[in-house]
Scaffold this motif. Structure first.
Motif, PDB file in Angstrom:
ATOM      1  N   LYS A  98      32.830  33.528  37.810  1.00 25.71           N
ATOM      2  CA  LYS A  98      33.021  33.672  36.365  1.00 25.71           C
ATOM      3  C   LYS A  98      33.347  35.130  36.046  1.00 25.71           C
ATOM      4  N   HIS A  99      34.575  35.385  35.564  1.00 21.02           N
ATOM      5  CA  HIS A  99      34.981  36.736  35.157  1.00 21.02           C
ATOM      6  C   HIS A  99      34.753  36.860  33.656  1.00 21.02           C
ATOM      7  N   GLU A 100      33.510  36.980  33.225  1.00 19.84           N
ATOM      8  CA  GLU A 100      33.259  37.011  31.786  1.00 19.84           C
ATOM      9  C   GLU A 100      33.735  38.316  31.149  1.00 19.84           C
ATOM     10  N   GLN A 101      34.028  39.321  31.969  1.00 24.30           N
ATOM     11  CA  GLN A 101      34.548  40.589  31.454  1.00 24.30           C
ATOM     12  C   GLN A 101      36.051  40.552  31.261  1.00 24.30           C
ATOM     13  N   LYS A 102      36.679  39.358  31.487  1.00 21.03           N
ATOM     14  CA  LYS A 102      38.132  39.199  31.418  1.00 21.03           C
ATOM     15  C   LYS A 102      38.767  40.167  32.426  1.00 21.03           C
ATOM     16  N   MET A 103      38.694  39.800  33.678  1.00 20.48           N
ATOM     17  CA  MET A 103      39.115  40.641  34.791  1.00 20.48           C
ATOM     18  C   MET A 103      40.522  41.228  34.606  1.00 20.48           C
ATOM     19  N   ASP A 104      40.621  42.549  34.773  1.00 25.44           N
ATOM     20  CA  ASP A 104      41.927  43.194  34.734  1.00 25.44           C
ATOM     21  C   ASP A 104      42.425  43.518  36.141  1.00 25.44           C
ATOM     22  N   CYS A 105      41.515  43.935  37.019  1.00 24.00           N
ATOM     23  CA  CYS A 105      41.909  44.212  38.398  1.00 24.00           C
ATOM     24  C   CYS A 105      40.667  44.166  39.289  1.00 24.00           C
ATOM     25  N   GLY A 106      40.646  43.204  40.188  1.00 30.82           N
ATOM     26  CA  GLY A 106      39.502  43.101  41.090  1.00 30.82           C
ATOM     27  C   GLY A 106      39.446  41.769  41.795  1.00 30.82           C
ATOM     28  N   GLY A 107      38.621  41.694  42.819  1.00 24.95           N
ATOM     29  CA  GLY A 107      38.499  40.487  43.613  1.00 24.95           C
ATOM     30  C   GLY A 107      37.374  39.589  43.146  1.00 24.95           C
ATOM     31  N   GLY A 108      37.590  38.278  43.370  1.00 20.38           N
ATOM     32  CA  GLY A 108      36.557  37.285  43.087  1.00 20.38           C
ATOM     33  C   GLY A 108      36.408  36.345  44.267  1.00 20.38           C
ATOM     34  N   TYR A 109      36.818  36.795  45.455  1.00 20.27           N
ATOM     35  CA  TYR A 109      36.828  35.966  46.659  1.00 20.27           C
ATOM     36  C   TYR A 109      35.562  36.173  47.491  1.00 20.27           C
ATOM     37  N   ILE A 110      35.356  35.272  48.429  1.00 19.46           N
ATOM     38  CA  ILE A 110      34.246  35.386  49.359  1.00 19.46           C
ATOM     39  C   ILE A 110      34.796  35.436  50.783  1.00 19.46           C
ATOM     40  N   LYS A 111      33.952  35.861  51.711  1.00 17.53           N
ATOM     41  CA  LYS A 111      34.329  35.901  53.125  1.00 17.53           C
ATOM     42  C   LYS A 111      33.266  35.174  53.950  1.00 17.53           C
ATOM     43  N   VAL A 112      33.733  34.472  54.981  1.00 11.33           N
ATOM     44  CA  VAL A 112      32.846  33.799  55.926  1.00 11.33           C
ATOM     45  C   VAL A 112      32.930  34.565  57.246  1.00 11.33           C
ATOM     46  N   PHE A 113      31.773  34.961  57.771  1.00  9.15           N
ATOM     47  CA  PHE A 113      31.714  35.868  58.917  1.00  9.15           C
ATOM     48  C   PHE A 113      31.123  35.194  60.155  1.00  9.15           C
ATOM     49  N   PRO A 114      31.395  35.769  61.338  1.00 10.94           N
ATOM     50  CA  PRO A 114      30.674  35.336  62.542  1.00 10.94           C
ATOM     51  C   PRO A 114      29.221  35.780  62.455  1.00 10.94           C
ATOM     52  N   SER A 115      28.367  35.167  63.269  1.00  9.93           N
ATOM     53  CA  SER A 115      26.929  35.425  63.169  1.00  9.93           C
ATOM     54  C   SER A 115      26.529  36.827  63.611  1.00  9.93           C
ATOM     55  N   ASP A 116      27.407  37.517  64.344  1.00 12.64           N
ATOM     56  CA  ASP A 116      27.056  38.861  64.812  1.00 12.64           C
ATOM     57  C   ASP A 116      27.413  39.944  63.792  1.00 12.64           C
ATOM     58  N   LEU A 117      27.691  39.555  62.551  1.00 14.06           N
ATOM     59  CA  LEU A 117      27.972  40.533  61.507  1.00 14.06           C
ATOM     60  C   LEU A 117      26.807  41.508  61.357  1.00 14.06           C
ATOM     61  N   ASP A 118      27.106  42.785  61.327  1.00 14.65           N
ATOM     62  CA  ASP A 118      26.103  43.816  61.043  1.00 14.65           C
ATOM     63  C   ASP A 118      25.993  43.915  59.521  1.00 14.65           C
ATOM     64  N   GLN A 119      25.049  43.196  58.954  1.00 21.30           N
ATOM     65  CA  GLN A 119      24.973  43.075  57.501  1.00 21.30           C
ATOM     66  C   GLN A 119      24.707  44.410  56.803  1.00 21.30           C
ATOM     67  N   LYS A 120      23.861  45.231  57.379  1.00 21.15           N
ATOM     68  CA  LYS A 120      23.545  46.527  56.775  1.00 21.15           C
ATOM     69  C   LYS A 120      24.739  47.470  56.776  1.00 21.15           C
ATOM     70  N   ASN A 121      25.665  47.208  57.704  1.00 25.26           N
ATOM     71  CA  ASN A 121      26.818  48.100  57.854  1.00 25.26           C
ATOM     72  C   ASN A 121      28.116  47.416  57.443  1.00 25.26           C
ATOM     73  N   MET A 122      28.026  46.292  56.752  1.00 23.83           N
ATOM     74  CA  MET A 122      29.220  45.542  56.368  1.00 23.83           C
ATOM     75  C   MET A 122      30.137  46.378  55.487  1.00 23.83           C
ATOM     76  N   ASN A 123      31.448  46.292  55.768  1.00 29.96           N
ATOM     77  CA  ASN A 123      32.434  47.035  54.989  1.00 29.96           C
ATOM     78  C   ASN A 123      33.785  46.349  55.115  1.00 29.96           C
ATOM     79  N   GLY A 124      34.814  46.973  54.598  1.00 28.65           N
ATOM     80  CA  GLY A 124      36.137  46.378  54.595  1.00 28.65           C
ATOM     81  C   GLY A 124      36.728  46.153  55.970  1.00 28.65           C
ATOM     82  N   LYS A 125      36.185  46.799  56.995  1.00 28.21           N
ATOM     83  CA  LYS A 125      36.697  46.626  58.356  1.00 28.21           C
ATOM     84  C   LYS A 125      35.913  45.583  59.156  1.00 28.21           C
ATOM     85  N   SER A 126      34.872  45.021  58.576  1.00 26.62           N
ATOM     86  CA  SER A 126      34.071  44.007  59.280  1.00 26.62           C
ATOM     87  C   SER A 126      34.911  42.760  59.509  1.00 26.62           C
TER      88      SER A 126
END
Length: 380
Positions: A98-126
């Motif tokens: 829900k983009h109740e702020q009337k989205m102008d620029c930004g993501g609303g997607y999700i990502k599904v990861f392998p189980s070895d994801l380093d959650q504390k260190n997650m970033n755009g390169k994960s």
């Protein structure tokens, strides 16, 4: 007739009971969501989430979800679950945004990861397996991403799938089937479907791998030692040796020298190529939508204006269960949400009108007072 209804109901219950739910999140237990979701600390400037139902909603508790809270920030948060493989099974990924702020620029997607994801260190390169959901920026980008990880590369759906751009909650569903078909739904309605093999431009990848496999097979043939080939190359005038074993050495064949101009490198005799190349067993199963070690789901995105709410996460192997879950969550609150927004809009219009009227009255009194003073001065 009654017995038929009971039987149908029993079948539906059994179907739901057989569904495997790998992950489901509705944020209905207060602040305990913090025990399940891990905020990445890879960057101190990452934006923070809170659980909120927003400024308007269909149900104040059921509509609570993860909400972005800071403008012009990257966000990174994830939740893990028991790892699984979807090999030979349907995979359904579903959630509401829900983009109740009337989205102008930004993501609303999700990502599904392998189980070895380093959650504390997650970033755009994960590394992730699947990226799915809406992305909006200006007038040009209003699309639903469907990106799959295959053969160490990310592959995007070549079809343009338009996302919703209003401020209401919408239900997004991605279905990947074992027969390599897929379907994208928004608000329970199918908006795109087809073949993963063709709609992700993977046919060219197949051809490249086929050529590569054939090349490897031929390179292997050429690298064999000359003495190994001598079992399959014969003198044009040679006779069958007494110790020739057809089961081990193959059939004894005799052909004219250098048939079709073929000459084996490294052998000086007149020979004929007897050995046939075995069919290359390349890519008989492509596994284009199969992932062996799914174990986390997360939000890794950028937003200029914050306020987006993510809720009703579901990962399952059953399309019918996902449909029922969508109706029981988003389906129950979408109507009341719009009603509350309409009421608030009317109240805002009424308030603005009253403020304008007060401003006009104030100006009128100011002009009247000025006219009275001027009139009195004229009498004097």
């Amino acid at each position: 007739m009654a017995r038929a209804r009971v039987s149908l109901w029993a079948i539906c219950v059994l179907r739901v009971a057989l569904a495997t739910v790998y992950f489901q999140e509705e944020f209905l237990d207060g602040e305990r969501w913090r025990n399940r979701w891990v905020q990445s600390t890879n960057d101190s400037q990452f934006g923070h989430f809170r659980v909120s139902s927003g400024k308007f909603y269909g149900h104040i508790e059921k509509d609570k979800g993860l909400q972005t809270t800071q403008n012009s920030r990257f966000y990174a948060i994830s939740a893990s679950f028991k790892p699984f493989s979807n090999k030979g099974k349907t995979l359904v990924i579903q959630y509401t945004v829900k983009h109740e702020q009337k989205m102008d620029c930004g993501g609303g997607y999700i990502k599904v990861f392998p189980s070895d994801l380093d959650q504390k260190n997650m970033n755009g390169k994960s590394q992730y397996y699947i990226m799915f959901g809406p992305d909006i920026c200006g007038f040009d980008i209003k699309k639903v991403h469907v990106i799959l990880y295959f053969k160490n590369q990310y592959h995007s759906n070549k079809k343009t799938i338009r996302c919703k751009v209003d401020g209401f909650t919408h239900l997004y569903t991605l279905i990947l089937r074992p027969d390599l078909s897929y379907e994208v739904k928004i608000d329970g309605q199918s908006i795109e479907s087809g073949s993963i093999e063709y709609d992700w431009n993977l046919m060219s990848l197949k051809k490249m791998e086929k050529t590569s496999a054939e090349s490897r097979d031929w390179d292997q043939v050429e690298s064999d030692k000359a003495q190994d080939w001598e079992k399959h190359f014969l003198d044009a005038g040679a006779s069958k040796p007494s110790d020739w074993n057809s089961e081990l050495d193959g059939d004894w064949l005799q052909k004219p020298p250098y048939q079709d101009g073929l000459k084996a490198e490294g052998i000086d005799k007149d020979v004929w190529l007897h050995r046939e190349m075995k069919p290359a067993n390349y890519l008989t199963q492509y596994d284009l939508s199969e992932f062996e070690n799914i174990g986390a789901v997360g939000l890794e995105l950028w937003q200029v204006r914050s306020g987006t709410i993510f809720d009703n996460f579901l990962i399952t192997d059953d399309e019918e269960y996902a449909e029922r879950f969508g109706k029981a969550t988003w389906g129950e609150t979408k109507g009341p949400e719009k009603e509350m927004d309409a009421i608030q809009a009317k109240e805002e219009v009424k308030k603005a009108r009253e403020e304008d009227e007060e401003l006009l009255v104030g100006k009128f009194h100011s002009h009247s007072s000025h006219f009275s003073r001027f009139h009195r001065q004229g009498e004097l």
